[in-house]
Write a protein that holds these residues in place. Structure first.
Motif, PDB file in Angstrom:
ATOM      1  N   ARG A  12     -21.135  45.357  39.302  1.00 32.10           N
ATOM      2  CA  ARG A  12     -22.143  46.296  39.820  1.00 32.10           C
ATOM      3  C   ARG A  12     -21.464  47.556  40.346  1.00 32.10           C
ATOM      4  O   ARG A  12     -20.439  47.504  40.980  1.00 32.10           O
ATOM      5  CB  ARG A  12     -22.940  45.645  40.957  1.00 32.10           C
ATOM      6  CG  ARG A  12     -24.090  46.507  41.466  1.00 32.10           C
ATOM      7  CD  ARG A  12     -24.362  46.299  42.940  1.00 32.10           C
ATOM      8  NE  ARG A  12     -23.160  46.485  43.745  1.00 32.10           N
ATOM      9  CZ  ARG A  12     -22.669  47.685  44.107  1.00 32.10           C
ATOM     10  NH1 ARG A  12     -23.283  48.798  43.779  1.00 32.10           N
ATOM     11  NH2 ARG A  12     -21.550  47.777  44.826  1.00 32.10           N
ATOM     12  N   SER A  14     -22.603  51.739  41.859  1.00 30.17           N
ATOM     13  CA  SER A  14     -23.665  52.702  42.123  1.00 30.17           C
ATOM     14  C   SER A  14     -23.748  53.639  40.925  1.00 30.17           C
ATOM     15  O   SER A  14     -22.761  54.302  40.596  1.00 30.17           O
ATOM     16  CB  SER A  14     -23.355  53.496  43.395  1.00 30.17           C
ATOM     17  OG  SER A  14     -23.501  52.657  44.516  1.00 30.17           O
ATOM     18  N   ARG A  16     -25.261  56.882  39.100  1.00 30.90           N
ATOM     19  CA  ARG A  16     -25.885  58.161  39.443  1.00 30.90           C
ATOM     20  C   ARG A  16     -26.218  58.996  38.210  1.00 30.90           C
ATOM     21  O   ARG A  16     -26.578  60.162  38.331  1.00 30.90           O
ATOM     22  CB  ARG A  16     -24.982  58.934  40.414  1.00 30.90           C
ATOM     23  CG  ARG A  16     -24.748  58.173  41.726  1.00 30.90           C
ATOM     24  CD  ARG A  16     -23.927  58.967  42.721  1.00 30.90           C
ATOM     25  NE  ARG A  16     -23.784  58.242  43.986  1.00 30.90           N
ATOM     26  CZ  ARG A  16     -22.822  57.355  44.237  1.00 30.90           C
ATOM     27  NH1 ARG A  16     -21.904  57.075  43.318  1.00 30.90           N
ATOM     28  NH2 ARG A  16     -22.765  56.739  45.414  1.00 30.90           N
ATOM     29  N   ASN A  69     -26.571  65.268  48.714  1.00 28.49           N
ATOM     30  CA  ASN A  69     -26.562  63.832  48.406  1.00 28.49           C
ATOM     31  C   ASN A  69     -26.136  63.635  46.946  1.00 28.49           C
ATOM     32  O   ASN A  69     -26.823  64.089  46.027  1.00 28.49           O
ATOM     33  CB  ASN A  69     -27.955  63.237  48.636  1.00 28.49           C
ATOM     34  CG  ASN A  69     -27.931  61.719  48.580  1.00 28.49           C
ATOM     35  OD1 ASN A  69     -27.195  61.139  47.773  1.00 28.49           O
ATOM     36  ND2 ASN A  69     -28.713  61.084  49.430  1.00 28.49           N
ATOM     37  N   TRP A 124     -28.089  52.357  45.730  1.00 28.75           N
ATOM     38  CA  TRP A 124     -28.737  52.328  47.048  1.00 28.75           C
ATOM     39  C   TRP A 124     -28.582  53.700  47.661  1.00 28.75           C
ATOM     40  O   TRP A 124     -27.465  54.209  47.790  1.00 28.75           O
ATOM     41  CB  TRP A 124     -28.066  51.272  47.925  1.00 28.75           C
ATOM     42  CG  TRP A 124     -28.684  51.133  49.282  1.00 28.75           C
ATOM     43  CD1 TRP A 124     -29.086  52.141  50.107  1.00 28.75           C
ATOM     44  CD2 TRP A 124     -28.964  49.920  49.970  1.00 28.75           C
ATOM     45  NE1 TRP A 124     -29.602  51.629  51.264  1.00 28.75           N
ATOM     46  CE2 TRP A 124     -29.532  50.284  51.201  1.00 28.75           C
ATOM     47  CE3 TRP A 124     -28.771  48.576  49.653  1.00 28.75           C
ATOM     48  CZ2 TRP A 124     -29.910  49.330  52.140  1.00 28.75           C
ATOM     49  CZ3 TRP A 124     -29.152  47.624  50.590  1.00 28.75           C
ATOM     50  CH2 TRP A 124     -29.718  48.002  51.817  1.00 28.75           C
ATOM     51  N   GLY A 126     -29.532  56.055  51.056  1.00 28.47           N
ATOM     52  CA  GLY A 126     -30.049  56.017  52.422  1.00 28.47           C
ATOM     53  C   GLY A 126     -30.065  57.369  53.104  1.00 28.47           C
ATOM     54  O   GLY A 126     -30.538  57.492  54.231  1.00 28.47           O
ATOM     55  N   TRP A 127     -29.567  58.394  52.408  1.00 26.89           N
ATOM     56  CA  TRP A 127     -29.465  59.718  53.019  1.00 26.89           C
ATOM     57  C   TRP A 127     -30.621  60.583  52.530  1.00 26.89           C
ATOM     58  O   TRP A 127     -30.558  61.186  51.454  1.00 26.89           O
ATOM     59  CB  TRP A 127     -28.111  60.338  52.674  1.00 26.89           C
ATOM     60  CG  TRP A 127     -27.863  61.664  53.314  1.00 26.89           C
ATOM     61  CD1 TRP A 127     -28.484  62.200  54.411  1.00 26.89           C
ATOM     62  CD2 TRP A 127     -26.921  62.649  52.878  1.00 26.89           C
ATOM     63  NE1 TRP A 127     -27.994  63.441  54.685  1.00 26.89           N
ATOM     64  CE2 TRP A 127     -27.029  63.752  53.769  1.00 26.89           C
ATOM     65  CE3 TRP A 127     -25.986  62.707  51.846  1.00 26.89           C
ATOM     66  CZ2 TRP A 127     -26.237  64.884  53.638  1.00 26.89           C
ATOM     67  CZ3 TRP A 127     -25.213  63.840  51.712  1.00 26.89           C
ATOM     68  CH2 TRP A 127     -25.333  64.916  52.607  1.00 26.89           C
ATOM     69  N   ARG A 163     -11.952  48.930  47.937  1.00 30.86           N
ATOM     70  CA  ARG A 163     -12.430  48.077  49.023  1.00 30.86           C
ATOM     71  C   ARG A 163     -11.247  47.663  49.884  1.00 30.86           C
ATOM     72  O   ARG A 163     -10.117  47.554  49.399  1.00 30.86           O
ATOM     73  CB  ARG A 163     -13.091  46.794  48.478  1.00 30.86           C
ATOM     74  CG  ARG A 163     -14.395  47.016  47.744  1.00 30.86           C
ATOM     75  CD  ARG A 163     -15.482  47.557  48.653  1.00 30.86           C
ATOM     76  NE  ARG A 163     -16.809  47.468  48.055  1.00 30.86           N
ATOM     77  CZ  ARG A 163     -17.379  48.411  47.305  1.00 30.86           C
ATOM     78  NH1 ARG A 163     -16.736  49.542  47.056  1.00 30.86           N
ATOM     79  NH2 ARG A 163     -18.597  48.238  46.825  1.00 30.86           N
TER      80      ARG A 163
HETATM   81  C1  FMN Z   1     -26.822  51.781  53.174  1.00 29.38           C
HETATM   82  C2  FMN Z   1     -26.301  52.591  52.005  1.00 29.38           C
HETATM   83  C3  FMN Z   1     -26.687  53.924  51.862  1.00 29.38           C
HETATM   84  C4  FMN Z   1     -26.220  54.671  50.772  1.00 29.38           C
HETATM   85  N1  FMN Z   1     -26.683  55.946  50.604  1.00 29.38           N
HETATM   86  C5  FMN Z   1     -26.307  56.649  49.512  1.00 29.38           C
HETATM   87  C6  FMN Z   1     -26.874  57.930  49.253  1.00 29.38           C
HETATM   88  O1  FMN Z   1     -27.726  58.432  50.000  1.00 29.38           O
HETATM   89  N2  FMN Z   1     -26.465  58.599  48.147  1.00 29.38           N
HETATM   90  C7  FMN Z   1     -25.570  58.075  47.267  1.00 29.38           C
HETATM   91  O2  FMN Z   1     -25.254  58.738  46.267  1.00 29.38           O
HETATM   92  N3  FMN Z   1     -25.030  56.840  47.462  1.00 29.38           N
HETATM   93  C8  FMN Z   1     -25.369  56.115  48.553  1.00 29.38           C
HETATM   94  N4  FMN Z   1     -24.879  54.846  48.758  1.00 29.38           N
HETATM   95  C9  FMN Z   1     -23.940  54.251  47.761  1.00 29.38           C
HETATM   96  C10 FMN Z   1     -22.511  54.154  48.305  1.00 29.38           C
HETATM   97  O3  FMN Z   1     -21.925  55.438  48.333  1.00 29.38           O
HETATM   98  C11 FMN Z   1     -21.707  53.194  47.400  1.00 29.38           C
HETATM   99  O4  FMN Z   1     -22.287  51.904  47.482  1.00 29.38           O
HETATM  100  C12 FMN Z   1     -20.230  53.088  47.809  1.00 29.38           C
HETATM  101  O5  FMN Z   1     -19.585  54.334  47.623  1.00 29.38           O
HETATM  102  C13 FMN Z   1     -19.489  52.019  46.984  1.00 29.38           C
HETATM  103  O6  FMN Z   1     -19.610  52.272  45.591  1.00 29.38           O
HETATM  104  P1  FMN Z   1     -20.222  51.181  44.611  1.00 29.38           P
HETATM  105  O7  FMN Z   1     -21.638  50.908  45.047  1.00 29.38           O
HETATM  106  O8  FMN Z   1     -20.172  51.801  43.219  1.00 29.38           O
HETATM  107  O9  FMN Z   1     -19.360  49.960  44.699  1.00 29.38           O
HETATM  108  C14 FMN Z   1     -25.329  54.077  49.824  1.00 29.38           C
HETATM  109  C15 FMN Z   1     -24.969  52.736  49.980  1.00 29.38           C
HETATM  110  C16 FMN Z   1     -25.461  51.996  51.029  1.00 29.38           C
HETATM  111  C17 FMN Z   1     -25.112  50.527  51.129  1.00 29.38           C
END
Ligand code: FMN
Length: 178
Positions: A12, A14, A16, A69, A124, A126-127, A163
């Motif tokens: 998994r 994030s 974009r 963001n 995810w 959150g901003w 990590r």
């Molecule tokens: C509570 C939370 C809020 C987050 N908010 C944002 C966000 O607003 N924008 C964004 O691009 N990523 C956001 N992320 C993603 C994190 O940046 C991302 O999970 C982290 O850098 C690790 O990368 P990965 O998910 O690819 O392992 C958020 C993640 C979490 C858990």
């Protein structure tokens, strides 16, 4: 058949950047069902999910996200966005911990992992400005927005983000202070 749970967790990311391929309704329902099965405070299940597939409704989200963001663009390009909400009155508070956040976060992550197992991407987010978002979408006053994710087929394969090693975050038996 579905992927092994560790394969899902390890892979998994994030996401974009998304293709414009539509997401099958049965996959969306499968993910929401995985979220539904999450554990929660006294099994009260305070979570609520607003699934946005209508481009006009999705566009309403955008102004609530700051331009800085990194996921903002994904919200406008992904075919689906899911607004993950909670009704705090359907959870508990103990030791000052408001468990509606934990309840909903667990369900949210179930949803993200299920998406991964189905070949879909999530991020995810959150901003954002919660008040703007709630008013744009017409959400009830007592509902909190815990997070939002774009959803769709990934158009990128990001490398694993770093990590902390287990040695920095885990103690066996005794808490070691340096
Ligand atoms: C509570 C939370 C809020 C987050 N908010 C944002 C966000 O607003 N924008 C964004 O691009 N990523 C956001 N992320 C993603 C994190 O940046 C991302 O999970 C982290 O850098 C690790 O990368 P990965 O998910 O690819 O392992 C958020 C993640 C979490 C858990």
């Amino acid at each position: 058949m579905y992927m092994d749970i560790f394969e899902v967790i390890d892979n998994r990311r994030s996401i974009r950047k998304y293709t414009d391929r539509p997401v099958e309704q049965e996959k969306i329902l499968r993910m929401l069902d995985a979220a539904r099965l999450a554990p929660s405070w006294k099994n009260m299940q305070c979570w609520r999910f607003l699934v946005l597939t209508d481009p006009e409704r999705k566009r309403l989200l955008l102004d609530a996200f700051p331009d800085g963001n990194p996921g903002k663009n994904a919200i406008s390009t992904a075919p689906v966005s899911i607004v993950v909400c909670a009704d705090p009155s359907e959870s508990g508070v103990e030791n000052g911990i408001e468990y509606y956040i934990a309840d909903t976060a667990i369900a949210f992550e179930h949803l993200c992992l299920a998406a991964q197992a189905l070949g879909l991407g999530t991020c995810w987010m959150g901003w954002y400005d919660e008040a703007m978002l709630k008013s744009a979408l017409g959400l009830p006053r007592h509902i909190r927005v815990i997070g939002i994710t774009p959803l769709g087929y990934p158009d990128q394969s990001p490398k694993q983000r770093p990590r902390k090693p287990l040695s920095d975050i885990v103690f066996f038996n005794e808490w070691i202070t340096e």
